[in-house]
Motif scaffolding. Structure first.
Motif, PDB file in Angstrom:
ATOM      1  N   SER A  34       0.817  -1.013  -0.137  1.00 31.02           N
ATOM      2  CA  SER A  34       0.003  -0.063   0.039  1.00 31.02           C
ATOM      3  C   SER A  34       0.760   1.279   0.010  1.00 31.02           C
ATOM      4  O   SER A  34       1.391   1.669   0.877  1.00 31.02           O
ATOM      5  CB  SER A  34      -0.944  -0.042   1.205  1.00 31.02           C
ATOM      6  N   ILE A  35       0.609   2.126  -0.941  1.00 29.03           N
ATOM      7  CA  ILE A  35       1.488   3.361  -1.174  1.00 29.03           C
ATOM      8  C   ILE A  35       1.157   4.254   0.034  1.00 29.03           C
ATOM      9  O   ILE A  35       1.923   4.973   0.773  1.00 29.03           O
ATOM     10  CB  ILE A  35       1.397   3.963  -2.530  1.00 29.03           C
ATOM     11  N   GLY A  36      -0.148   4.461   0.142  1.00 27.08           N
ATOM     12  CA  GLY A  36      -0.786   5.340   1.149  1.00 27.08           C
ATOM     13  C   GLY A  36      -0.236   4.940   2.457  1.00 27.08           C
ATOM     14  O   GLY A  36       0.429   5.833   3.212  1.00 27.08           O
ATOM     15  N   ARG A  37      -0.326   3.773   2.789  1.00 27.83           N
ATOM     16  CA  ARG A  37       0.331   3.344   4.299  1.00 27.83           C
ATOM     17  C   ARG A  37       1.757   3.466   4.718  1.00 27.83           C
ATOM     18  O   ARG A  37       2.073   3.878   5.529  1.00 27.83           O
ATOM     19  CB  ARG A  37      -0.312   1.887   4.699  1.00 27.83           C
ATOM     20  N   THR A  38       2.203   3.085   3.133  1.00 23.18           N
ATOM     21  CA  THR A  38       3.909   3.243   3.572  1.00 23.18           C
ATOM     22  C   THR A  38       4.303   4.530   3.637  1.00 23.18           C
ATOM     23  O   THR A  38       5.035   4.924   4.711  1.00 23.18           O
ATOM     24  CB  THR A  38       4.525   2.610   2.174  1.00 23.18           C
ATOM     25  N   ILE A  39       3.596   5.495   3.095  1.00 19.25           N
ATOM     26  CA  ILE A  39       3.929   7.049   3.306  1.00 19.25           C
ATOM     27  C   ILE A  39       3.548   7.492   4.560  1.00 19.25           C
ATOM     28  O   ILE A  39       4.053   8.244   5.400  1.00 19.25           O
ATOM     29  CB  ILE A  39       3.461   8.048   2.158  1.00 19.25           C
ATOM     30  N   THR A  54       9.982   6.054   2.827  1.00 19.95           N
ATOM     31  CA  THR A  54      10.197   7.195   2.265  1.00 19.95           C
ATOM     32  C   THR A  54       8.779   7.861   2.555  1.00 19.95           C
ATOM     33  O   THR A  54       7.502   7.255   2.859  1.00 19.95           O
ATOM     34  CB  THR A  54       9.855   6.681   0.701  1.00 19.95           C
ATOM     35  N   GLU A  55       8.696   9.080   2.406  1.00 16.95           N
ATOM     36  CA  GLU A  55       7.756   9.926   2.852  1.00 16.95           C
ATOM     37  C   GLU A  55       6.931  10.800   1.558  1.00 16.95           C
ATOM     38  O   GLU A  55       6.051  11.537   1.697  1.00 16.95           O
ATOM     39  CB  GLU A  55       8.166  11.108   3.831  1.00 16.95           C
ATOM     40  N   ASP A  56       7.711  10.272   0.342  1.00 14.56           N
ATOM     41  CA  ASP A  56       6.990  10.964  -0.968  1.00 14.56           C
ATOM     42  C   ASP A  56       6.895   9.829  -2.172  1.00 14.56           C
ATOM     43  O   ASP A  56       7.273   8.884  -1.787  1.00 14.56           O
ATOM     44  CB  ASP A  56       7.821  12.316  -1.258  1.00 14.56           C
ATOM     45  N   ILE A  57       6.336  10.322  -3.113  1.00  9.08           N
ATOM     46  CA  ILE A  57       6.225   9.718  -4.275  1.00  9.08           C
ATOM     47  C   ILE A  57       7.017  10.267  -5.512  1.00  9.08           C
ATOM     48  O   ILE A  57       7.215  11.491  -5.694  1.00  9.08           O
ATOM     49  CB  ILE A  57       4.547   9.667  -4.756  1.00  9.08           C
ATOM     50  N   ASP A  58       7.913   9.215  -6.046  1.00 10.94           N
ATOM     51  CA  ASP A  58       8.633   9.854  -7.161  1.00 10.94           C
ATOM     52  C   ASP A  58       7.839   9.313  -8.428  1.00 10.94           C
ATOM     53  O   ASP A  58       7.819   8.194  -8.565  1.00 10.94           O
ATOM     54  CB  ASP A  58      10.011   9.451  -6.884  1.00 10.94           C
ATOM     55  N   ILE A  59       7.985  10.232  -9.558  1.00  9.07           N
ATOM     56  CA  ILE A  59       7.334   9.800 -10.936  1.00  9.07           C
ATOM     57  C   ILE A  59       8.093  10.267 -11.921  1.00  9.07           C
ATOM     58  O   ILE A  59       8.459  11.435 -12.077  1.00  9.07           O
ATOM     59  CB  ILE A  59       5.838  10.161 -10.910  1.00  9.07           C
ATOM     60  N   GLN A 118      -1.609  17.680   1.068  1.00  7.48           N
ATOM     61  CA  GLN A 118      -0.201  17.092   2.149  1.00  7.48           C
ATOM     62  C   GLN A 118       0.571  16.131   1.406  1.00  7.48           C
ATOM     63  O   GLN A 118       1.479  15.840   2.115  1.00  7.48           O
ATOM     64  CB  GLN A 118      -0.832  16.741   3.442  1.00  7.48           C
ATOM     65  N   LEU A 119       0.458  15.701   0.245  1.00  7.37           N
ATOM     66  CA  LEU A 119       1.177  14.518  -0.372  1.00  7.37           C
ATOM     67  C   LEU A 119       2.275  15.265  -1.175  1.00  7.37           C
ATOM     68  O   LEU A 119       1.901  16.332  -2.020  1.00  7.37           O
ATOM     69  CB  LEU A 119       0.412  13.710  -1.131  1.00  7.37           C
ATOM     70  N   GLN A 120       3.467  15.050  -1.003  1.00  4.21           N
ATOM     71  CA  GLN A 120       4.659  15.382  -1.762  1.00  4.21           C
ATOM     72  C   GLN A 120       5.036  14.524  -2.932  1.00  4.21           C
ATOM     73  O   GLN A 120       4.980  13.365  -2.596  1.00  4.21           O
ATOM     74  CB  GLN A 120       6.153  15.581  -0.889  1.00  4.21           C
TER      75      GLN A 120
END
Length: 219
Positions: free
Chosen positions: A9-14, A70-75, A104-106
């Motif tokens: 889960s991306i959301g729970r990981t962040i 990690t606290e953000d998403i890289d695309i 609030q998502l970086q």
């Protein structure tokens, strides 16, 4: 290894990374459920608007190895595609990178104006299952290429923490998947200068020696 029975889960990981980082507590209670919603909405927008993108960075790494945070998403994304996301507020931007906030998502964007980033998106992507949805994600080879590409610059900047993190990521991928590292270095050589090629070659040599020591001591 990718776990298809219990997808990441991306959301729970962040959310967990933010919650367990004490520095975030200074600005008040870390945001929890709202963050999960923002992640779901972001990837829904990317799908609904037919945006071509590739997930990289720490979240992508977690599909292949454990223990990453990690606290953000890289695309990886093109400028044209980025314009399809007006809800994302761009806070920083240069020729090859941009940083934005969706609520609030970086989100860190690697722009395909960079030839290597475009190359990764074209040649080194696989569809992987996440709890939120199936997402185009960089392969092991793609992630190693990106990290080796970044490391010479990080050395010049004196960014010891990120150097250690990136080198450990590469070493862990090399140990777990035994990718054809000489082929990867040859592929990378088309996108970097000769001095940076020498640095990348030295990094890989040191990591190979580190893996050999580990295997010898493990017995």
């Amino acid at each position: 290894m990718v776990n298809k029975d219990h997808p990441l889960s991306i959301g729970r990981t962040i959310r967990h990374a933010i919650f367990f980082n004490a520095r975030n507590w200074q600005s008040g209670r870390p945001i929890m459920d709202e963050l999960l919603q923002s992640v779901n909405e972001l990837f829904a927008m990317l799908t609904e608007r037919n945006v071509r993108y590739t997930l990289v960075g720490g979240i992508a790494m977690l599909q292949y190895i454990q223990g990453r945070n990690t606290e953000d998403i890289d695309i990886v994304i093109s400028i044209t595609s980025l314009r399809k996301l007006p809800e994302v507020t761009i806070t920083q931007k240069d020729i090859f990178f941009a940083r934005g906030m969706y609520r609030q998502l970086q989100i860190d964007f690697l722009l395909t104006k960079n030839p290597l980033f475009a190359h990764i998106q074209k040649h080194h992507v696989v569809e992987l299952p996440f709890a939120e949805r199936t997402i185009p994600t960089a392969t092991v080879r793609g992630l190693i290429l990106l990290k080796l590409y970044a490391l010479p610059s990080l050395y010049r900047q004196g960014d010891f923490a990120r150097v250690g993190l990136y080198e450990n990521d590469i070493a862990t991928l090399m140990f777990a998947y035994a990718p054809p590292i000489d082929d990867i270095l040859h592929e990378l050589s088309a996108f970097i200068s000769q001095p940076d090629r020498d640095i990348a070659q030295g990094i890989v040599h040191n990591l190979e020696q580190r893996i050999l020591r580990f295997k010898a001591l493990r017995g």
